[in-house]
Design a protein around this motif. Structure first.
Motif, PDB file in Angstrom:
ATOM      1  N   GLU A   5       0.831  -1.196   0.000  1.00  0.00           N
ATOM      2  CA  GLU A   5       0.000   0.000   0.000  1.00  0.00           C
ATOM      3  C   GLU A   5       0.870   1.252   0.000  1.00  0.00           C
ATOM      4  N   PRO A  31      -9.403   2.565  -3.703  1.00  0.00           N
ATOM      5  CA  PRO A  31     -10.304   1.679  -2.949  1.00  0.00           C
ATOM      6  C   PRO A  31     -11.273   0.890  -3.828  1.00  0.00           C
ATOM      7  N   THR A  34      -9.103  -2.185  -4.705  1.00  0.00           N
ATOM      8  CA  THR A  34      -8.484  -2.849  -3.545  1.00  0.00           C
ATOM      9  C   THR A  34      -9.450  -2.780  -2.365  1.00  0.00           C
ATOM     10  N   GLU A  35      -9.104  -3.407  -1.293  1.00  0.00           N
ATOM     11  CA  GLU A  35      -9.887  -3.307  -0.055  1.00  0.00           C
ATOM     12  C   GLU A  35      -9.089  -2.570   1.013  1.00  0.00           C
ATOM     13  N   TRP A  36      -8.186  -1.721   0.567  1.00  0.00           N
ATOM     14  CA  TRP A  36      -7.338  -1.003   1.502  1.00  0.00           C
ATOM     15  C   TRP A  36      -8.134   0.071   2.247  1.00  0.00           C
ATOM     16  N   PRO A  37      -7.863   0.244   3.521  1.00  0.00           N
ATOM     17  CA  PRO A  37      -8.515   1.309   4.280  1.00  0.00           C
ATOM     18  C   PRO A  37      -7.890   2.654   3.945  1.00  0.00           C
TER      19      PRO A  37
END
Length: 277
Positions: A5, A31, A34-37
């Protein structure tokens, strides 16, 4: 944050900060795939600081000359093209600084939708394309010996400074691109592609610095742990990629102009509208 990330987000920031394609629009896409916060405020500050280091490093000789000329102008009354440019950078920063402070909350809560960014990319992309087309026509009217003097940033008039300063306020609209709108204004007001880009990059120094300072104040009240090693890597990677981006962009526009970026903006804008509508 994971290391992947850090690397990808820092690269995106560095590569898009100074191109006329909107870095915020590209970060909006992350986002989706991806599923990144959310990376957090500390990371935002780190990558923006990296971009700031890049532009300062690239224009270090220019900045030194402008600083000396500004001091000579302020304290000794000496006038020069470098002093005029230094004052232009300062005065052109005032409107966007004030507008940013007044409209920050509204922009963050009301204007950051994907559809809004998509339309901004398209509308201001078409404006950039039109400005570049007009510049190409004007350039053909200049002789070979006149082309290097056909719109230098060292000869900015009051009208040009005001025009670019007001245009920079529009960069607060997500998807506009600060470099894109200031280059557009520069072209429409008689500057060359290279002069418009260089002035835009010099304008980014106080703007990024002020934004980072404001974010730093907000960070004080944000309870979160900061992985210093990842922040340092993000800063370094953002700086390196942004430096390379500035270098290649200035070379590319001499040969191809702004049209490749216009086409890219139109495609990206249409994609965002498709995704979010």
């Amino acid at each position: 944050m994971q290391w992947l990330e850090v690397l990808i987000l820092a690269l995106i920031q560095g590569l898009t900060e100074f191109l006329p394609v909107s870095s915020s629009a590209h970060l909006l896409l992350v986002p989706i795939f991806t599923e990144w916060p959310d990376q957090g405020l500390a990371f935002d500050i780190a990558v923006h600081f990296g971009s700031l280091l890049a532009v300062i490093a690239y224009f270090r000789k220019d900045i030194a000359g402008l600083t000396l000329a500004w001091c000579a102008s302020t304290f000794q009354g000496k006038k020069s093209g470098e002093a005029r440019l230094a004052w232009a950078v300062l005065w052109a920063t005032v409107p966007v600084g004030l507008a940013g402070l007044l409209a920050k909350s509204y922009i963050e809560h009301q204007m950051r939708s994907g559809v809004y960014m998509g339309y901004s990319l398209i509308i201001f992309g078409l404006l950039l394309g039109w400005a570049d087309w007009r510049y190409s026509k004007r350039l053909k009217q200049c002789s070979e010996s006149e082309r290097s003097l056909c719109g230098s940033e060292y000869d900015l008039s009051v009208k040009q400074i005001i025009g670019i300063a007001l245009a920079q306020v529009l960069a607060l609209i997500p998807g506009t691109s600060r470099s894109g709108i200031t280059i557009t204004a520069g072209l429409l007001l008689g500057l060359t592609r290279e002069a418009s880009a260089r002035f835009s990059f010099l304008l980014s120094i106080p703007v990024i610095a002020l934004a980072a300072l404001l974010q730093s104040v907000e960070l004080i009240g944000e309870p979160q742990g900061i992985a210093v090693d990842k922040l340092l890597v993000a800063t370094m990677l953002s700086a390196i990629s942004a430096y390379a981006c500035i270098h290649w962009f200035l070379l590319l526009i001499k040969k191809l102009g702004m049209q490749p970026f216009v086409i890219y903006r139109l495609l990206l804008g249409a994609y965002l509208i498709y995704l979010f509508s």
